[in-house]
Design a protein around this motif. Structure first.
Motif, mmCIF file in Angstrom:
data_model
loop_
_atom_site.group_PDB
_atom_site.id
_atom_site.type_symbol
_atom_site.label_atom_id
_atom_site.label_comp_id
_atom_site.label_asym_id
_atom_site.label_seq_id
_atom_site.Cartn_x
_atom_site.Cartn_y
_atom_site.Cartn_z
ATOM 1 N N PHE A 143 -24.095 -52.406 0.941
ATOM 2 C CA PHE A 143 -25.428 -51.534 0.526
ATOM 3 C C PHE A 143 -25.596 -50.324 1.228
ATOM 4 O O PHE A 143 -26.096 -49.071 0.990
ATOM 5 C CB PHE A 143 -26.594 -52.377 0.865
ATOM 6 N N ILE A 144 -25.057 -50.199 2.386
ATOM 7 C CA ILE A 144 -24.874 -49.000 3.222
ATOM 8 C C ILE A 144 -24.167 -47.746 2.508
ATOM 9 O O ILE A 144 -24.457 -46.633 2.422
ATOM 10 C CB ILE A 144 -23.871 -49.196 4.666
ATOM 11 N N LEU A 145 -22.985 -47.990 1.864
ATOM 12 C CA LEU A 145 -22.356 -47.387 0.858
ATOM 13 C C LEU A 145 -23.094 -46.856 -0.369
ATOM 14 O O LEU A 145 -22.930 -45.687 -0.831
ATOM 15 C CB LEU A 145 -21.122 -47.974 0.558
ATOM 16 N N LEU A 146 -24.002 -47.860 -0.954
ATOM 17 C CA LEU A 146 -24.512 -47.527 -2.061
ATOM 18 C C LEU A 146 -25.656 -46.794 -2.123
ATOM 19 O O LEU A 146 -26.107 -45.889 -3.033
ATOM 20 C CB LEU A 146 -24.832 -48.872 -2.899
ATOM 21 N N LEU A 147 -26.571 -46.993 -0.877
ATOM 22 C CA LEU A 147 -27.812 -46.285 -0.899
ATOM 23 C C LEU A 147 -27.677 -44.981 -0.422
ATOM 24 O O LEU A 147 -27.077 -44.576 0.648
ATOM 25 C CB LEU A 147 -28.855 -46.918 0.114
ATOM 26 N N PRO A 148 -28.335 -44.075 -1.228
ATOM 27 C CA PRO A 148 -28.215 -42.613 -0.959
ATOM 28 C C PRO A 148 -28.649 -42.487 0.699
ATOM 29 O O PRO A 148 -28.022 -41.434 1.382
ATOM 30 C CB PRO A 148 -28.949 -41.730 -1.754
ATOM 31 N N ILE A 149 -29.720 -42.862 1.130
ATOM 32 C CA ILE A 149 -30.038 -42.596 2.467
ATOM 33 C C ILE A 149 -29.192 -43.006 3.411
ATOM 34 O O ILE A 149 -29.147 -42.138 4.589
ATOM 35 C CB ILE A 149 -31.564 -43.158 2.643
ATOM 36 N N THR A 150 -28.414 -44.163 3.439
ATOM 37 C CA THR A 150 -27.429 -44.540 4.505
ATOM 38 C C THR A 150 -25.996 -43.679 4.074
ATOM 39 O O THR A 150 -25.302 -43.725 4.938
ATOM 40 C CB THR A 150 -27.394 -45.820 4.341
ATOM 41 N N ARG A 151 -25.875 -43.459 2.973
ATOM 42 C CA ARG A 151 -24.480 -42.961 2.544
ATOM 43 C C ARG A 151 -24.116 -41.393 3.091
ATOM 44 O O ARG A 151 -23.329 -41.188 3.413
ATOM 45 C CB ARG A 151 -24.229 -42.863 1.096
ATOM 46 N N LEU A 156 -17.922 -36.150 -5.713
ATOM 47 C CA LEU A 156 -16.867 -36.861 -5.601
ATOM 48 C C LEU A 156 -16.788 -37.910 -4.413
ATOM 49 O O LEU A 156 -16.337 -38.989 -4.763
ATOM 50 C CB LEU A 156 -15.358 -36.024 -5.583
ATOM 51 N N LEU A 157 -17.133 -37.280 -3.326
ATOM 52 C CA LEU A 157 -17.075 -38.317 -2.099
ATOM 53 C C LEU A 157 -18.386 -39.414 -2.237
ATOM 54 O O LEU A 157 -18.296 -40.481 -2.118
ATOM 55 C CB LEU A 157 -17.474 -37.369 -0.856
ATOM 56 N N ASP A 158 -19.508 -39.088 -3.042
ATOM 57 C CA ASP A 158 -20.205 -40.070 -3.505
ATOM 58 C C ASP A 158 -19.817 -41.084 -4.392
ATOM 59 O O ASP A 158 -19.988 -42.175 -4.263
ATOM 60 C CB ASP A 158 -21.426 -39.326 -4.251
ATOM 61 N N GLY A 159 -18.988 -40.662 -5.467
ATOM 62 C CA GLY A 159 -18.345 -41.652 -6.215
ATOM 63 C C GLY A 159 -17.418 -42.632 -5.525
ATOM 64 O O GLY A 159 -17.385 -43.551 -6.033
ATOM 65 N N LEU A 173 -22.997 -41.202 6.569
ATOM 66 C CA LEU A 173 -21.622 -41.822 6.426
ATOM 67 C C LEU A 173 -20.601 -40.676 5.885
ATOM 68 O O LEU A 173 -19.485 -40.494 6.442
ATOM 69 C CB LEU A 173 -21.479 -42.997 5.714
ATOM 70 N N LYS A 174 -21.109 -40.095 4.635
ATOM 71 C CA LYS A 174 -20.185 -38.876 3.948
ATOM 72 C C LYS A 174 -20.139 -37.819 5.142
ATOM 73 O O LYS A 174 -18.938 -37.335 5.050
ATOM 74 C CB LYS A 174 -21.066 -38.196 3.081
ATOM 75 N N ALA A 175 -20.859 -37.483 5.915
ATOM 76 C CA ALA A 175 -20.534 -36.683 7.018
ATOM 77 C C ALA A 175 -19.643 -36.910 8.163
ATOM 78 O O ALA A 175 -18.758 -36.056 8.375
ATOM 79 C CB ALA A 175 -21.928 -36.233 7.851
ATOM 80 N N VAL A 176 -19.450 -38.340 8.317
ATOM 81 C CA VAL A 176 -18.547 -38.804 9.206
ATOM 82 C C VAL A 176 -17.065 -38.571 8.371
ATOM 83 O O VAL A 176 -16.032 -38.198 9.059
ATOM 84 C CB VAL A 176 -18.598 -40.066 9.460
#
Length: 130
Positions: A97-105, A72-75, A108-111
């Motif tokens: 792109f930071i929000l879309l790419l899994p490696i950079t997301r 859900l957070l990914d979404g 960010l999700k942890a924060v």
């Protein structure tokens, strides 16, 4: 919070215009237009791909009886990233792109998770569970 949002609404467009004009002077206006169109198309394709993947992850989590918190957070990140990428400009494209790419997301999700947990601990956010 409103103050930061107001500042972002004023500053980001001004910076974007300055960057677009500067890039137009350096590489030419047609190349800038091509870049804007191509990042928008690439962003839309990536958002669709990542969004479908996330929907599958949510469905899989629900079938396994788990709460799809990460999905859900990914979404949410994909939704915001896709919308930001459709906005013309280099700063918003980088944020998208930071929000879309899994490696950079992932970092960010942890924060975001820590911020949500901190808000819950302070009592400013309430999570209702059945």
């Amino acid at each position: 919070m409103f103050r930061w949002l107001f500042i972002l609404i004023l500053i980001i467009p001004a910076l974007e215009i300055g960057l677009l004009i500067g890039a137009g002077n350096v590489i030419g206006p047609w190349w800038v237009i091509l870049l804007i169109i191509s990042t928008g198309a690439l962003g839309a394709w990536l958002a669709k791909k990542q969004g479908l993947e996330t929907i599958q992850n949510v469905q899989l989590s629900m079938q396994q009886g788990r709460m799809p918190q990460d999905a859900l957070l990914d979404g949410a990140c994909i939704l915001v990233g896709g919308a930001v990428l459709l906005t013309p400009g280099f700063i918003t494209d980088a944020a998208g792109f930071i929000l879309l790419l899994p490696i950079t997301r992932t970092p960010l999700k942890a924060v975001v998770k820590r911020a949500i947990q901190k808000a819950m601990d302070k009592g400013t956010v309430t999570i209702y569970r059945k």
